[in-house]
Write an enzyme that holds these catalytic residues in place. Structure first.
Site, PDB file in Angstrom:
ATOM      1  N   ASP A   1       2.803  -5.584   2.853  1.00 33.16           N
ATOM      2  CA  ASP A   1       1.986  -4.709   3.106  1.00 33.16           C
ATOM      3  C   ASP A   1       2.197  -3.181   3.212  1.00 33.16           C
ATOM      4  O   ASP A   1       1.768  -2.795   2.872  1.00 33.16           O
ATOM      5  CB  ASP A   1       1.366  -5.341   4.322  1.00 33.16           C
ATOM      6  N   ASP A   2       2.177  -2.927   4.509  1.00 37.78           N
ATOM      7  CA  ASP A   2       2.956  -1.555   4.743  1.00 37.78           C
ATOM      8  C   ASP A   2       4.211  -1.708   5.249  1.00 37.78           C
ATOM      9  O   ASP A   2       4.664  -1.235   6.644  1.00 37.78           O
ATOM     10  CB  ASP A   2       2.046  -0.992   5.632  1.00 37.78           C
TER      11      ASP A   2
ATOM     12  N   THR B   1      -5.610   4.305  -2.367  1.00 39.47           N
ATOM     13  CA  THR B   1      -6.775   4.257  -2.846  1.00 39.47           C
ATOM     14  C   THR B   1      -7.071   5.854  -3.210  1.00 39.47           C
ATOM     15  O   THR B   1      -6.524   6.815  -2.891  1.00 39.47           O
ATOM     16  CB  THR B   1      -7.540   4.750  -1.602  1.00 39.47           C
ATOM     17  N   PRO B   2      -7.373   6.228  -4.464  1.00 42.17           N
ATOM     18  CA  PRO B   2      -7.665   7.146  -4.874  1.00 42.17           C
ATOM     19  C   PRO B   2      -7.966   8.390  -3.834  1.00 42.17           C
ATOM     20  O   PRO B   2      -9.284   7.559  -3.876  1.00 42.17           O
ATOM     21  CB  PRO B   2      -8.254   6.627  -6.699  1.00 42.17           C
TER      22      PRO B   2
ATOM     23  N   ASP C   1     -11.988   1.216  -1.067  1.00 41.74           N
ATOM     24  CA  ASP C   1     -11.472   0.433   0.238  1.00 41.74           C
ATOM     25  C   ASP C   1     -13.036   0.535   0.846  1.00 41.74           C
ATOM     26  O   ASP C   1     -14.813   1.083   0.494  1.00 41.74           O
ATOM     27  CB  ASP C   1     -11.440   2.334   0.870  1.00 41.74           C
TER      28      ASP C   1
ATOM     29  N   GLU D   1      -8.817 -11.221   6.939  1.00 39.36           N
ATOM     30  CA  GLU D   1      -7.739 -11.074   7.849  1.00 39.36           C
ATOM     31  C   GLU D   1      -8.159 -11.214   9.141  1.00 39.36           C
ATOM     32  O   GLU D   1      -6.927 -11.385   9.510  1.00 39.36           O
ATOM     33  CB  GLU D   1      -7.538  -8.844   6.999  1.00 39.36           C
TER      34      GLU D   1
ATOM     35  N   HIS E   1      -8.644  -8.567  -0.203  1.00 33.15           N
ATOM     36  CA  HIS E   1      -7.689  -8.580   0.931  1.00 33.15           C
ATOM     37  C   HIS E   1      -8.616  -9.568   2.114  1.00 33.15           C
ATOM     38  O   HIS E   1     -10.379  -8.824   1.654  1.00 33.15           O
ATOM     39  CB  HIS E   1      -7.816  -7.442   2.498  1.00 33.15           C
TER      40      HIS E   1
ATOM     41  N   HIS F   1       0.849  -1.016   0.103  1.00 35.31           N
ATOM     42  CA  HIS F   1       0.227  -0.079  -0.569  1.00 35.31           C
ATOM     43  C   HIS F   1       0.786   1.289  -0.407  1.00 35.31           C
ATOM     44  O   HIS F   1       1.507   1.546   1.107  1.00 35.31           O
ATOM     45  CB  HIS F   1      -0.534   0.058   1.063  1.00 35.31           C
TER      46      HIS F   1
HETATM   47  P1  IMP Z   1      -3.132   4.629   1.005  1.00 31.74           P
HETATM   48  O1  IMP Z   1      -4.582   3.265   0.204  1.00 31.74           O
HETATM   49  O2  IMP Z   1      -2.116   4.307  -0.370  1.00 31.74           O
HETATM   50  O3  IMP Z   1      -3.668   5.600   1.000  1.00 31.74           O
HETATM   51  O4  IMP Z   1      -2.471   2.809   1.512  1.00 31.74           O
HETATM   52  C1  IMP Z   1      -2.963   3.143   2.908  1.00 31.74           C
HETATM   53  C2  IMP Z   1      -4.994   2.548   2.609  1.00 31.74           C
HETATM   54  O5  IMP Z   1      -4.228   0.503   2.669  1.00 31.74           O
HETATM   55  C3  IMP Z   1      -5.502   2.077   4.206  1.00 31.74           C
HETATM   56  O6  IMP Z   1      -6.369   2.907   4.339  1.00 31.74           O
HETATM   57  C4  IMP Z   1      -6.383   0.812   4.146  1.00 31.74           C
HETATM   58  O7  IMP Z   1      -7.731   1.280   3.232  1.00 31.74           O
HETATM   59  C5  IMP Z   1      -5.475  -0.013   3.360  1.00 31.74           C
HETATM   60  N1  IMP Z   1      -4.500  -1.245   4.459  1.00 31.74           N
HETATM   61  C6  IMP Z   1      -2.945  -0.727   4.142  1.00 31.74           C
HETATM   62  N2  IMP Z   1      -2.942  -2.056   5.394  1.00 31.74           N
HETATM   63  C7  IMP Z   1      -3.811  -2.318   4.942  1.00 31.74           C
HETATM   64  C8  IMP Z   1      -4.131  -3.584   6.102  1.00 31.74           C
HETATM   65  O8  IMP Z   1      -3.416  -4.363   6.193  1.00 31.74           O
HETATM   66  N3  IMP Z   1      -5.389  -4.402   5.223  1.00 31.74           N
HETATM   67  C9  IMP Z   1      -6.503  -3.469   4.754  1.00 31.74           C
HETATM   68  N4  IMP Z   1      -6.760  -2.577   4.708  1.00 31.74           N
HETATM   69  C10 IMP Z   1      -4.861  -2.458   4.702  1.00 31.74           C
HETATM   70 ZN    ZN Z   2      -2.758  -5.408   2.835  1.00 34.55          ZN
END
Ligand code: IMP
Ligand code: ZN
Length: 367
Positions: A297-298, A111-112, A150, A215, A212, A26
């Site tokens: 993931d992150d 996420t846009p 999302d 989880e 996902h 992400h």
């Molecule tokens: P972005 O879409 O680039 O803003 O990345 C962050 C977003 O990724 C978060 O707001 C979540 O919607 C999603 N996200 C990140 N890690 C997870 C996870 O472990 N489970 C579910 N969604 C995640």
């Molecule tokens: Zn994820």
């Protein structure tokens, strides 16, 4: 949680030297401390007050946060990235950090975002895509994008995301860069089953789906989504295997459709959905000989890197060097590239592995 073999730094360097594929990253969750510090500084210059320190924004090594706390963190990070300049910076930094970890193919997902008076969703996506193109010109990496739905934002927003992705399919330059749709967001929010019709629509338009799934324990929705036969890759899939809190039916479906699992060990352990590394479902799925891809993931939120994840998995599940090499190569099959692009990527990864082997005799891939 460290890769304790990083006391054996040689093994971590070995993992780093491998040409790797990252399929579950992400964008906002991947921000390093350095990037967050720069974003904080930029906000301070704008006159913002009460900004948290970077350390509060990152899960320090060994420090855990619940999923709920992680989602609060995303809220803060989104405030720091609410303009196009910041979006460009974070995309550039994240890609470069993956490059320096020897990631050769990266599927980023994001996420846009729409911020009144600052950016439309299209501006946001254009900026990410332009930065990807720029970085691919100067770095040894291929980057593709998944647009994230999302699950906490509702079906209309999801439909809008799929429409946006569709709009790009006719764009001369961008059309090959968006290769799929991700479904993520707080698993405690919304019902995944509500999104099935939108996801079916996305499939009809030719998008591959990374979802996902399971989880947290969620048998009913997981079963419904799997039965719809729309998922091309599963994010986490923690509670699917019978022996990790799932069921025989879920296990059979995933095996039947041979849906690859994106495995994110540090994320699961640090956010508490898996008790400890040894209990991670990767071990169970390896016994099933099921397609698995090790991912971060992150990497920012969970203070990790893809090399460290390889190292942790190898140490915990007794994976040999040749197992890791096989995983680097087999990950190509799970990408959302075309048949021809997969072939090219496989060749270049194999070439690199061969030259690593030639450069270092101890790099036999057999021990
Ligand atoms: P972005 O879409 O680039 O803003 O990345 C962050 C977003 O990724 C978060 O707001 C979540 O919607 C999603 N996200 C990140 N890690 C997870 C996870 O472990 N489970 C579910 N969604 C995640
Ligand atoms: Zn994820």
């Amino acid at each position: 949680m460290y890769c304790s073999q990083s006391s054996n730094m040689d093994f971590l360097s070995y993992c780093k030297s491998l040409p790797k594929i990252e399929l579950h990253a992400h964008l906002t969750g991947s921000l390093s401390d350095e990037t967050v510090l720069r974003l904080l500084e930029a906000k301070r210059k704008e006159g913002a007050v009460n900004l948290p320190e970077s350390a509060e924004l990152t899960i320090q090594r060994g420090h855990n946060r619940t999923l709920e706390e992680c989602f609060k963190l995303f809220g803060i990070l989104h405030c720091l990235t609410d303009n196009l300049e910041a979006v460009k910076k974070i995309t550039r930094d994240v890609i470069r950090e993956f490059v320096s970890d020897n990631v050769r193919y990266l599927e980023l997902r994001t996420t846009p975002k729409f911020i009144p008076d600052k950016m439309t969703k299209k501006d946001y996506i254009d900026t990410v895509l332009d930065t990807m193109i720029e970085e691919m010109k100067t770095n040894n990496i291929i980057v593709r994008l998944l647009l994230s739905i999302d699950r906490s934002r509702g079906v209309d927003d999801a439909r809008n995301t799929v429409q946006l992705a569709k709009d790009y399919t006719t764009h001369e330059i961008y059309k090959t860069l968006i290769c799929g749709i991700d479904v993520s967001g707080n698993p405690q929010s919304g019902k995944l089953t509500d999104y099935i019709c939108v996801l079916e629509e996305a499939k009809k338009c030719g998008f591959r789906l990374a979802v996902h799934l399971a989880e947290i324990p969620s048998e009913e929705e997981t079963l419904a989504v799997l039965k719809a036969n729309i998922v091309d890759r599963i994010g986490h899939g923690t509670f699917i295997h019978l022996a990790s809190g799932g069921s025989q039916e879920l296990l059979d479906l995933v095996k039947h459709y041979q849906i690859p699992l994106e495995v994110c060990v540090s994320s699961n352990v640090k956010s508490g959905t898996v008790k400890n590394v040894q209990d991670h479902h990767l071990g169970l799925w390896r016994k099933e000989d099921h397609p698995l891809v090790i991912c971060t993931d992150d990497k920012g939120i969970f203070s990790t890197s893809l090399s460290e994840e390889y190292c942790i998995c190898a140490e915990t599940f007794d994976l040999s060097k040749s197992d890791l090499i096989k995983m680097c190569i087999s990950a190509v099959e799970s990408t959302f590239l075309s048949h021809h692009e997969k072939h090219q990527l496989r060749l270049s990864i194999q070439d690199e592995l061969n030259s690593l082997k030639g450069a270092n005799n101890s790099f036999s891939g057999t021990d």
